[in-house]
Enzyme design. Structure first.
Site, PDB file in Angstrom:
ATOM      1  N   LYS A 136       0.833  -1.201   0.000  1.00 12.71           N
ATOM      2  CA  LYS A 136       0.000   0.000   0.000  1.00 12.71           C
ATOM      3  C   LYS A 136       0.873   1.259   0.000  1.00 12.71           C
ATOM      4  O   LYS A 136       0.569   2.242  -0.684  1.00 12.71           O
ATOM      5  CB  LYS A 136      -0.922   0.001   1.221  1.00 12.71           C
ATOM      6  CG  LYS A 136      -1.768   1.266   1.340  1.00 12.71           C
ATOM      7  CD  LYS A 136      -2.768   1.182   2.474  1.00 12.71           C
ATOM      8  CE  LYS A 136      -3.593   2.474   2.550  1.00 12.71           C
ATOM      9  NZ  LYS A 136      -4.676   2.395   3.559  1.00 12.71           N
ATOM     10  N   HIS A 278     -10.907 -24.571 -38.009  1.00 17.47           N
ATOM     11  CA  HIS A 278     -12.040 -24.075 -37.231  1.00 17.47           C
ATOM     12  C   HIS A 278     -12.406 -25.017 -36.087  1.00 17.47           C
ATOM     13  O   HIS A 278     -13.562 -25.412 -35.914  1.00 17.47           O
ATOM     14  CB  HIS A 278     -13.238 -23.825 -38.137  1.00 17.47           C
ATOM     15  CG  HIS A 278     -13.003 -22.748 -39.158  1.00 17.47           C
ATOM     16  ND1 HIS A 278     -12.524 -21.503 -38.822  1.00 17.47           N
ATOM     17  CD2 HIS A 278     -13.160 -22.742 -40.496  1.00 17.47           C
ATOM     18  CE1 HIS A 278     -12.404 -20.767 -39.914  1.00 17.47           C
ATOM     19  NE2 HIS A 278     -12.765 -21.500 -40.952  1.00 17.47           N
TER      20      HIS A 278
END
Length: 533
Positions: A136, A278
């Site tokens: 932090k 595909h």
């Protein structure tokens, strides 16, 4: 200048050398428990956190760093005068570097026989709290959570006496990611525990954790954006472990089709080639060599193979490369390529060549070999996104053997047909449902995929065989699910099939078996189906 570092690590890899370098730079060392003893035994001047806080470690080490002298030193912003005045008032010194790695929770719960008590005792509390505080306050504190970060930080400290602000931010991000992954692992484990101590197959919460491999130019279509992520701990021999040797950047569709081709080809023990277009195999074959396998696979559907993905489960030599590069292919995949093959490949600069190490040679033994899906290079679970939700299932890793087959007709398959049936079944597993696959002599002859009607898939497969000049007489055919009526069976027999493999399980099985006996063909049931949507 950096003045103080706090080191508290479970994994001691490289920590003594790192601490020695910090000491040589004039940085004061703070530490806890076993880490402090290790540094002291190495002759380093180290202050134990308990001496700094004035409060001893307690509760078997559960409480040692949860103290204002620690978190105040990590969280105080140096650019806020009130913060610095508060530290001075309480006699708290700043901490400029934090080195923490956490109790080995993930490794503990991965061990056979791990108990809930073992897991709970390996949940780190003080470590994550310190990491969050330091991360932090990243502008003032460099937080290191991995030994791989030591060298870069040391280089910067030696050069300037400080850790670059950009590095501190990157370290903070890495720290929060580590905490996220750690908490996710704890949540996954505890969410899978039932009240009686048993493990649920699917926990009450699932926490996916993925690492970005690369941004992609676009998704399935140019108006969609996309990125490629891997599992935090990828299975060996999976598509995310591929090394791209040459060619254009992989697209979203390239990766999806390459995965389909690779998963299919690595399922064969013998030398095999798979061609995918595909997401469906349009040609699969085994052979005495990669070149022979490729030649057979290409015969199935050379039209669809154009612009497809070609995958081998054996290293590619020059003869195979020369044959493959006569066709336009998007991606070429193999465990390796010899030097002469790579020289030929260089002439096709746009071909994307991927090198993927196969899982260990005994991986095909499956569950009977005692290996997990991960060890076999397979996903243990499949997931599919739906609207604001996720479908999750165990992966279709079922492996069929001759002993699993149940002959249900008067006519018995020949030994060669039995081998072809297993081959056809292996291919059908990777074809979109409804799937019909004609095969003979270790190669596909026609593949029908993704139709709403199984009869249509059967007809399309036979048309493709005819278009490729292949004869279906005395072929075997695999259906990924049962024939609900005899009409599907009649279509494949009319096309030339003399042997059929299917799951069985229809309420009209007796009708279909009677039709097979009437037509004089052999049929075997597998007892499992392979829907692939």
């Amino acid at each position: 200048m950096t003045k103080t570092a706090l080191l508290s690590v479970s994994d001691k890899t490289g920590i003594v050398d790192f601490a020695q370098s910090l000491h040589q730079l004039g940085i004061k060392l703070l530490s806890t428990g076993g880490t402090a003893k290790l540094l002291a035994d190495a002759g380093l001047p180290v202050t134990e956190v308990a001496d700094m806080t004035g409060f001893p470690e307690m509760l078997d080490g559960r409480v040692k760093t949860l103290h204002p002298n620690v978190h105040g030193g990590l969280l105080a912003r140096r650019d806020v005068p009130e913060h610095m005045v508060a530290l001075a008032a309480h006699g708290i010194n700043t901490i400029d570097i934090l080195v923490v790695n956490l109790y080995p929770f993930e490794a503990t719960v991965a061990k056979a026989g791990c108990t809930l008590e073992d897991a709970i005792e390996n949940i780190d509390i003080g470590g994550p709290a310190m990491v969050r505080s330091a991360a932090k306050n990243w502008r003032d504190v460099a937080v290191l959570t991995d030994a791989a970060q030591y060298a870069d930080v040391l280089a910067q400290l030696k050069a300037t006496g400080e850790v670059a602000i950009s590095t501190k931010f990157a370290l903070s991000v890495a720290a929060f990611n580590r905490i996220s992954n750690y908490d996710g692992a704890i949540s996954d484990y505890l969410s899978s525990i039932n009240t009686d101590g048993s493990h649920a197959r699917y926990g009450s919460q699932s926490n996916g954790r993925f690492v970005k491999v690369q941004d992609l130019r676009y998704g399935e279509n140019p108006h969609q954006d996309a990125a490629f992520y891997r599992d935090l701990h990828p299975a060996p021999g999976s598509i995310v472990t591929a090394v791209q040797l040459q060619g254009k950047e992989l697209s979203y569709n390239n990766i999806a089709d390459a995965d389909a081709a690779w998963e299919c080809v690595k399922s064969f023990e013998g030398c095999a080639c798979v061609i995918v277009k595909h997401a469906n195999p349009c040609g699969v074959a085994t052979g005495d060599s990669p070149q022979a396998a490729y030649s057979k696979a290409l015969q199935t559907d050379p039209t669809s193979a154009f612009g497809g993905i070609v995958a081998f489960n054996r290293p590619v030599d020059a003869a195979t490369m020369e044959a493959v590069t006569k066709l336009f292919v998007e991606v070429l995949i193999a465990p390796d390529f010899d030097a002469d093959a790579l020289e030929l490949l260089k002439k096709k600069v746009n071909v994307r060549a991927l090198k993927i190490a196969l899982p260990k040679s005994d991986s095909h033994q499956g569950a009977k070999g005692g290996k997990t899906a991960w060890e076999q290079g397979r996903n243990a679970r499949d997931v599919k996104r739906v609207g604001s939700g996720l479908l999750m299932q165990s992966s279709d890793n079922h492996e069929l053997t001759l002993a699993d087959l149940k002959v249900v007709t008067t006519k018995q398959p020949t030994p060669q047909q039995l081998q072809d049936l297993l081959f056809a079944w292996s291919v059908a597993k990777y074809v979109k449902s409804n799937a019909i696959v004609y095969c003979r002599d270790g190669m596909t002859l026609g593949v029908g995929a993704g139709q709403m009607s199984r009869i249509d898939s059967a007809k399309i497969a036979s048309i493709k065989a005819e278009n490729a000049g292949l004869v279906l007489l005395d072929s075997v055919v695999a259906s990924d699910a049962f024939f609900p009526f005899r009409d599907g069976l009649d279509v494949v027999v009319d096309a030339g099939a003399s042997c059929v493999i299917q799951p069985g399980g229809s309420v009209r099985d007796d009708e279909v078996i009677a039709a097979a006996n009437e037509r004089g063909v052999a049929m075997v049931f597998t007892g499992v189906r392979h829907f692939r949507h």
